[in-house]
Design a protein around this motif. Structure first.
Motif, PDB file in Angstrom:
ATOM      1  N   SER A  12      38.594  39.139  42.059  1.00 20.80           N
ATOM      2  CA  SER A  12      37.500  38.234  42.432  1.00 20.80           C
ATOM      3  C   SER A  12      37.339  37.089  41.435  1.00 20.80           C
ATOM      4  CB  SER A  12      36.189  39.021  42.518  1.00 20.80           C
ATOM      5  OG  SER A  12      35.883  39.608  41.261  1.00 20.80           O
ATOM      6  N   GLY A  13      38.290  36.992  40.499  1.00 20.73           N
ATOM      7  CA  GLY A  13      38.188  35.960  39.465  1.00 20.73           C
ATOM      8  C   GLY A  13      37.427  36.409  38.242  1.00 20.73           C
ATOM      9  N   ALA A  14      36.981  37.685  38.234  1.00 15.22           N
ATOM     10  CA  ALA A  14      36.254  38.211  37.083  1.00 15.22           C
ATOM     11  C   ALA A  14      37.166  38.269  35.867  1.00 15.22           C
ATOM     12  CB  ALA A  14      35.715  39.603  37.393  1.00 15.22           C
ATOM     13  N   ALA A  60      43.689  30.231  36.192  1.00 19.49           N
ATOM     14  CA  ALA A  60      44.442  31.489  36.121  1.00 19.49           C
ATOM     15  C   ALA A  60      44.258  32.287  37.406  1.00 19.49           C
ATOM     16  CB  ALA A  60      43.979  32.308  34.917  1.00 19.49           C
ATOM     17  N   ALA A  61      45.368  32.734  37.982  1.00 18.41           N
ATOM     18  CA  ALA A  61      45.327  33.458  39.259  1.00 18.41           C
ATOM     19  C   ALA A  61      44.881  34.899  39.056  1.00 18.41           C
ATOM     20  CB  ALA A  61      46.715  33.432  39.892  1.00 18.41           C
ATOM     21  N   PRO A  62      44.289  35.519  40.095  1.00 15.31           N
ATOM     22  CA  PRO A  62      43.947  36.945  40.007  1.00 15.31           C
ATOM     23  C   PRO A  62      45.166  37.777  39.609  1.00 15.31           C
ATOM     24  CG  PRO A  62      42.970  35.978  41.963  1.00 15.31           C
ATOM     25  CD  PRO A  62      43.879  34.931  41.387  1.00 15.31           C
ATOM     26  N   GLY A  63      44.959  38.709  38.704  1.00 16.91           N
ATOM     27  CA  GLY A  63      46.043  39.526  38.198  1.00 16.91           C
ATOM     28  C   GLY A  63      46.675  38.982  36.935  1.00 16.91           C
ATOM     29  N   HIS A  64      46.323  37.736  36.575  1.00 18.79           N
ATOM     30  CA  HIS A  64      46.916  37.143  35.371  1.00 18.79           C
ATOM     31  C   HIS A  64      46.436  37.876  34.126  1.00 18.79           C
ATOM     32  CE1 HIS A  64      48.607  33.920  32.864  1.00 18.79           C
ATOM     33  NE2 HIS A  64      47.542  34.073  32.116  1.00 18.79           N
ATOM     34  N   ARG A  65      47.368  38.136  33.230  1.00 18.75           N
ATOM     35  CA  ARG A  65      47.049  38.718  31.935  1.00 18.75           C
ATOM     36  C   ARG A  65      47.491  37.726  30.860  1.00 18.75           C
ATOM     37  NH1 ARG A  65      46.650  44.586  31.955  1.00 18.75           N
ATOM     38  NH2 ARG A  65      46.900  45.370  34.080  1.00 18.75           N
ATOM     39  N   ALA A  86      39.746  44.648  27.849  1.00 21.40           N
ATOM     40  CA  ALA A  86      39.837  46.103  27.678  1.00 21.40           C
ATOM     41  C   ALA A  86      39.129  46.834  28.821  1.00 21.40           C
ATOM     42  CB  ALA A  86      39.255  46.515  26.327  1.00 21.40           C
ATOM     43  N   GLY A  87      39.264  46.302  30.037  1.00 20.47           N
ATOM     44  CA  GLY A  87      38.701  46.936  31.217  1.00 20.47           C
ATOM     45  C   GLY A  87      37.241  46.640  31.479  1.00 20.47           C
ATOM     46  N   THR A  88      36.595  45.944  30.548  1.00 19.04           N
ATOM     47  CA  THR A  88      35.174  45.621  30.698  1.00 19.04           C
ATOM     48  C   THR A  88      35.011  44.193  31.202  1.00 19.04           C
ATOM     49  OG1 THR A  88      34.556  47.119  28.903  1.00 19.04           O
ATOM     50  CG2 THR A  88      32.954  45.430  29.526  1.00 19.04           C
ATOM     51  N   GLU A  89      34.243  44.019  32.272  1.00 21.30           N
ATOM     52  CA  GLU A  89      34.024  42.688  32.823  1.00 21.30           C
ATOM     53  C   GLU A  89      33.045  41.915  31.945  1.00 21.30           C
ATOM     54  OE1 GLU A  89      32.246  40.702  36.910  1.00 21.30           O
ATOM     55  OE2 GLU A  89      33.483  42.525  37.054  1.00 21.30           O
ATOM     56  N   LEU A  90      33.413  40.692  31.597  1.00 20.14           N
ATOM     57  CA  LEU A  90      32.571  39.858  30.749  1.00 20.14           C
ATOM     58  C   LEU A  90      31.657  38.975  31.580  1.00 20.14           C
ATOM     59  CD1 LEU A  90      35.167  38.575  28.094  1.00 20.14           C
ATOM     60  CD2 LEU A  90      33.824  40.698  28.081  1.00 20.14           C
TER      61      LEU A  90
END
Length: 211
Positions: free
Chosen positions: A187-189, A149-154, A193-197
Motif C-alpha cells: 500500500s506504499g507503507a 519507490a515501488a511496492p516491495g522495494h527494499r 524491521a517489520g514495523t510500519e512508520l
C-alpha cells in the motif's frame, strides 16, 4: 569573480541536479536564491562571461567544466564543515546548514585539509550528500526517491534533504535515519524491521533510498 554570491549561485546550480536529471531554469534559480529574476539574469550573464556556466535565452543553466569544478570545491567545504560540526561539536543534523554557510567562506584550505584528515576523509555528510574529493570527484550509489519507490522495494536510506530543518527533525523522529534499511509495503507503507512508520508529510519528496 571570487565572492560568496558567485559561490552561492554555483552551489545552487550544482545541487539542483545532484539527485535528479532536470536542469535548472533561471526562474527556479531565482526562487531557490530568493532573488528577483532580473538580478539572476544579470548574474548568470556574468557567470557565462567568466566561463562558469552555459546558458542561452529561455533555456536552462548548466555548469561548464570549470564551473562544476569550482562548485564541487565549494560543496566540499560546506559538507566537510557540516560533518565536523556534527561529529566534533555535537550539532544536530538540522542545525548545521546555516552555520556551515558562514564558515565555508572563512575556513582556510589548510584548516579544511586538517578537518578532512581529522574526520577520516568522509565520503558523505550528515544528510547523506556526497562530499566531493579534493579533485572534485564524487561517488554516489544508485538511488530512488522514496515517493517513487515501488511496492516491495527494499533499500537503505541514502539521503535526506536538508532544505527544511523542521522536516529533518520529523524524519528523524519517524526513524528514517541515514543507513536504515526500509521496505515499501503493497500500500506504499514504509516499514523498518517489520514495523510500519508514520512518515511525515513531505518525506516522500525529501528522502532517497538505494535503488
Amino acid at each position: 569573480m571570487a565572492s560568496p554570491a558567485v559561490d552561492d549561485y554555483l552551489k545552487t546550480i550544482y545541487h539542483h541536479t545532484e539527485w535528479q536529471d532536470e536542469q535548472i531554469t533561471p526562474s527556479q534559480l531565482a526562487s531557490l536564491l530568493a532573488l528577483a529574476p532580473s538580478s539572476v539574469t544579470e548574474m548568470v550573464q556574468k557567470l557565462a562571461a567568466q566561463g562558469l556556466v552555459a546558458h542561452r535565452p529561455y533555456g536552462p543553466i548548466t555548469l561548464t567544466e570549470e564551473g562544476e569544478h569550482r562548485a564541487a570545491a565549494i560543496i566540499r567545504r560546506h559538507r566537510l564543515i557540516e560533518t565536523w560540526l556534527v561529529r566534533e561539536f555535537g550539532y544536530a543534523w538540522d542545525e548545521v546548514h546555516d552555520e556551515a554557510e558562514v564558515l565555508e567562506h572563512a575556513v582556510s584550505d589548510r584548516l579544511l585539509s586538517g578537518i578532512d584528515e581529522l574526520l577520516g576523509h568522509p565520503s558523505v555528510d550528515p544528510h547523506g550528500d556526497a562530499i566531493p574529493d579534493a579533485e572534485g570527484n564524487v561517488h554516489r550509489a544508485r538511488f530512488v526517491l522514496l515517493g517513487d519507490a515501488a511496492p516491495g522495494h527494499r533499500g537503505r536510506v541514502l539521503r535526506v534533504s536538508d532544505r527544511d530543518p523542521q522536516l529533518l527533525r520529523a524524519v528523524e523522529d519517524a526513524g528514517l535515519h541515514i543507513g536504515v534499511d526500509v521496505e515499501i509495503g503493497g500500500s506504499g507503507a514504509v516499514r523498518v524491521a517489520g514495523t510500519e512508520l508514520v512518515v511525515p508529510d513531505g518525506a516522500a519528496d525529501a528522502v532517497w533510498l538505494t535503488a
